[in-house]
Design a protein around this motif. Structure first.
Motif, PDB file in Angstrom:
ATOM      1  N   GLU A  87      45.477  50.432  31.984  1.00 33.17           N
ATOM      2  CA  GLU A  87      46.112  49.522  32.050  1.00 33.17           C
ATOM      3  C   GLU A  87      46.666  48.724  32.296  1.00 33.17           C
ATOM      4  O   GLU A  87      46.696  48.711  33.569  1.00 33.17           O
ATOM      5  CB  GLU A  87      47.810  51.459  32.066  1.00 33.17           C
ATOM      6  CG  GLU A  87      48.931  51.202  31.408  1.00 33.17           C
ATOM      7  CD  GLU A  87      49.539  51.603  31.357  1.00 33.17           C
ATOM      8  OE1 GLU A  87      50.246  52.891  32.943  1.00 33.17           O
ATOM      9  OE2 GLU A  87      51.025  51.473  31.253  1.00 33.17           O
ATOM     10  N   PHE A  88      46.849  47.839  31.703  1.00 34.59           N
ATOM     11  CA  PHE A  88      47.648  46.341  31.748  1.00 34.59           C
ATOM     12  C   PHE A  88      49.235  46.215  32.049  1.00 34.59           C
ATOM     13  O   PHE A  88      49.497  46.991  31.052  1.00 34.59           O
ATOM     14  CB  PHE A  88      46.912  45.167  30.710  1.00 34.59           C
ATOM     15  CG  PHE A  88      47.345  44.048  31.519  1.00 34.59           C
ATOM     16  CD1 PHE A  88      48.296  43.598  30.368  1.00 34.59           C
ATOM     17  CD2 PHE A  88      46.717  43.662  32.081  1.00 34.59           C
ATOM     18  CE1 PHE A  88      49.323  42.053  30.373  1.00 34.59           C
ATOM     19  CE2 PHE A  88      47.347  42.299  32.129  1.00 34.59           C
ATOM     20  CZ  PHE A  88      48.274  41.983  31.567  1.00 34.59           C
ATOM     21  N   SER A 108      48.908  44.596  37.091  1.00 32.88           N
ATOM     22  CA  SER A 108      47.920  45.377  37.212  1.00 32.88           C
ATOM     23  C   SER A 108      47.103  45.515  37.185  1.00 32.88           C
ATOM     24  O   SER A 108      47.422  45.873  35.866  1.00 32.88           O
ATOM     25  CB  SER A 108      48.483  46.469  38.450  1.00 32.88           C
ATOM     26  OG  SER A 108      49.003  47.040  37.211  1.00 32.88           O
ATOM     27  N   PHE A 109      45.771  46.167  37.148  1.00 33.48           N
ATOM     28  CA  PHE A 109      44.484  46.676  35.755  1.00 33.48           C
ATOM     29  C   PHE A 109      44.224  48.280  35.919  1.00 33.48           C
ATOM     30  O   PHE A 109      43.183  48.369  37.136  1.00 33.48           O
ATOM     31  CB  PHE A 109      43.838  45.621  35.420  1.00 33.48           C
ATOM     32  CG  PHE A 109      43.028  45.806  33.876  1.00 33.48           C
ATOM     33  CD1 PHE A 109      41.595  46.230  33.876  1.00 33.48           C
ATOM     34  CD2 PHE A 109      44.091  46.491  32.055  1.00 33.48           C
ATOM     35  CE1 PHE A 109      41.027  46.396  32.955  1.00 33.48           C
ATOM     36  CE2 PHE A 109      42.883  46.500  31.662  1.00 33.48           C
ATOM     37  CZ  PHE A 109      41.610  46.766  31.992  1.00 33.48           C
ATOM     38  N   VAL A 159      41.457  54.856  40.079  1.00 30.32           N
ATOM     39  CA  VAL A 159      41.325  53.788  40.938  1.00 30.32           C
ATOM     40  C   VAL A 159      42.072  51.945  40.432  1.00 30.32           C
ATOM     41  O   VAL A 159      42.351  51.767  39.539  1.00 30.32           O
ATOM     42  CB  VAL A 159      39.526  53.333  39.972  1.00 30.32           C
ATOM     43  CG1 VAL A 159      38.763  52.131  40.980  1.00 30.32           C
ATOM     44  CG2 VAL A 159      38.606  54.594  40.328  1.00 30.32           C
ATOM     45  N   LYS A 160      42.436  52.536  41.673  1.00 31.21           N
ATOM     46  CA  LYS A 160      43.199  50.322  41.361  1.00 31.21           C
ATOM     47  C   LYS A 160      42.899  48.846  41.018  1.00 31.21           C
ATOM     48  O   LYS A 160      42.146  48.848  42.165  1.00 31.21           O
ATOM     49  CB  LYS A 160      44.287  51.125  42.530  1.00 31.21           C
ATOM     50  CG  LYS A 160      45.679  52.053  42.895  1.00 31.21           C
ATOM     51  CD  LYS A 160      45.589  51.826  43.645  1.00 31.21           C
ATOM     52  CE  LYS A 160      47.051  53.362  43.949  1.00 31.21           C
ATOM     53  NZ  LYS A 160      47.869  53.275  44.904  1.00 31.21           N
ATOM     54  N   CYS A 161      43.685  48.473  40.473  1.00 34.79           N
ATOM     55  CA  CYS A 161      43.508  47.112  41.005  1.00 34.79           C
ATOM     56  C   CYS A 161      43.622  46.488  40.378  1.00 34.79           C
ATOM     57  O   CYS A 161      44.894  46.174  39.268  1.00 34.79           O
ATOM     58  CB  CYS A 161      41.904  46.815  39.501  1.00 34.79           C
ATOM     59  SG  CYS A 161      41.104  45.431  38.947  1.00 34.79           S
ATOM     60  N   THR A 162      44.447  45.158  41.150  1.00 35.50           N
ATOM     61  CA  THR A 162      45.657  43.727  40.841  1.00 35.50           C
ATOM     62  C   THR A 162      44.578  42.736  41.252  1.00 35.50           C
ATOM     63  O   THR A 162      43.579  42.733  41.552  1.00 35.50           O
ATOM     64  CB  THR A 162      46.369  43.604  42.556  1.00 35.50           C
ATOM     65  OG1 THR A 162      44.938  44.055  43.541  1.00 35.50           O
ATOM     66  CG2 THR A 162      46.837  45.830  42.523  1.00 35.50           C
ATOM     67  N   TYR A 163      44.840  41.952  40.308  1.00 36.48           N
ATOM     68  CA  TYR A 163      44.094  40.815  40.044  1.00 36.48           C
ATOM     69  C   TYR A 163      45.852  39.568  40.488  1.00 36.48           C
ATOM     70  O   TYR A 163      46.774  39.818  40.126  1.00 36.48           O
ATOM     71  CB  TYR A 163      43.516  40.214  38.266  1.00 36.48           C
ATOM     72  CG  TYR A 163      45.077  41.242  37.394  1.00 36.48           C
ATOM     73  CD1 TYR A 163      45.663  42.441  37.024  1.00 36.48           C
ATOM     74  CD2 TYR A 163      45.845  39.289  36.743  1.00 36.48           C
ATOM     75  CE1 TYR A 163      46.566  41.711  36.155  1.00 36.48           C
ATOM     76  CE2 TYR A 163      46.348  39.298  35.887  1.00 36.48           C
ATOM     77  CZ  TYR A 163      46.860  41.021  35.796  1.00 36.48           C
ATOM     78  OH  TYR A 163      47.795  40.244  35.015  1.00 36.48           O
ATOM     79  N   SER A 164      44.166  38.076  40.057  1.00 38.91           N
ATOM     80  CA  SER A 164      45.449  36.920  39.946  1.00 38.91           C
ATOM     81  C   SER A 164      44.558  35.613  39.642  1.00 38.91           C
ATOM     82  O   SER A 164      43.779  35.877  40.133  1.00 38.91           O
ATOM     83  CB  SER A 164      45.665  36.600  41.558  1.00 38.91           C
ATOM     84  OG  SER A 164      45.984  35.281  41.679  1.00 38.91           O
TER      85      SER A 164
END
Lengths: 113, 111
Positions: free
Chosen positions: B66-67, B73-74, B21-26
């Motif tokens: 995985e960071f 991404s996380f 399950v994908k996640c990107t952050y700012s």
């Protein structure tokens, strides 16, 4: 077991009739949060208490108020509920505001008729 | 201001297969990243978090994440999916303000 308790689980109110939702915790955490969640959307932070220090989000309507009389309890007051306020309201706690994870209660589902 | 993107509304995977399950952050500064799971009509449950240190974080129920700082991404992963993993998954980031949640990804594991 230490936990976050919300009462009631389901609340029905009438348009414009004040309603209060309750949250209690046995974790002795410093921070308590209130979130609004609509239709499997992301939870939206309304406000939080760090101990007795109240922190309101800029876009939280004035219709929403909160009280924290002691460490264990926190209340969400909706002064004049509108149809758009129908949602799941989630209470959460954390030890502090930094990198501690939040512990959530089961939520109160509010219906406005 | 901090933000989180979960690009997939829905992820379908067969039982026993690996899931992501994908996640990107700012965020400004060092990110504190979290994954939560929500079952129907329930509150959110904490799965795991990244604060600092090892980029691979292990959490509850066999999940790991995985960071990746360069890709901001996380992603959440599990080597072998179970039907009981079917739920709504939220990525969240803390920067200068309390947690900001992504819009959620619904995971469906098919037997």
């Amino acid at each position: 077991d230490a936990m976050v308790i919300q009462n009631p689980r389901y609340q029905v109110t009438q348009f414009g009739k004040p309603v209060t939702l309750s949250c209690s915790q046995t974790l002795n955490h410093n921070v308590m949060y209130w979130y609004q969640q609509k239709s499997s959307q992301a939870p939206k932070l309304l406000f939080h208490y760090y101990d007795k220090d109240f922190n309101n989000e800029a876009d939280t309507p004035d219709n929403f108020q909160s009280r924290r009389p002691n460490t264990s309890f926190c209340f969400l007051d909706i002064r004049s509920p509108g149809l758009g306020d129908a949602a799941m309201y989630l209470c959460a706690t954390s030890r502090n505001r930094d990198y501690n994870e939040q512990f959530f209660g089961p939520g109160t589902r509010l219906t406005v008729l | 201001a901090q933000s989180v993107a979960q690009p997939e509304d829905q992820v379908n995977v067969a039982e026993g297969n690996p899931l992501t399950v994908k996640c990107t952050y700012s965020v400004s500064g060092n990110p504190y990243l979290f994954w939560y799971v929500q079952y129907p009509n329930r509150g959110l449950q904490f799965l795991l978090k990244y604060i600092t240190g090892d980029n691979l974080v292990k959490g509850s129920y066999g999940f790991e994440a995985e960071f990746n700082k360069s890709q901001t991404s996380f992603h959440l992963k599990k080597p072998s999916a179970l039907v009981s993993d079917s739920a709504l998954y939220f990525c969240a980031v803390r920067g200068n303000t309390p947690l900001v949640f992504g819009k959620g990804t619904r995971l469906s594991v098919i037997a």
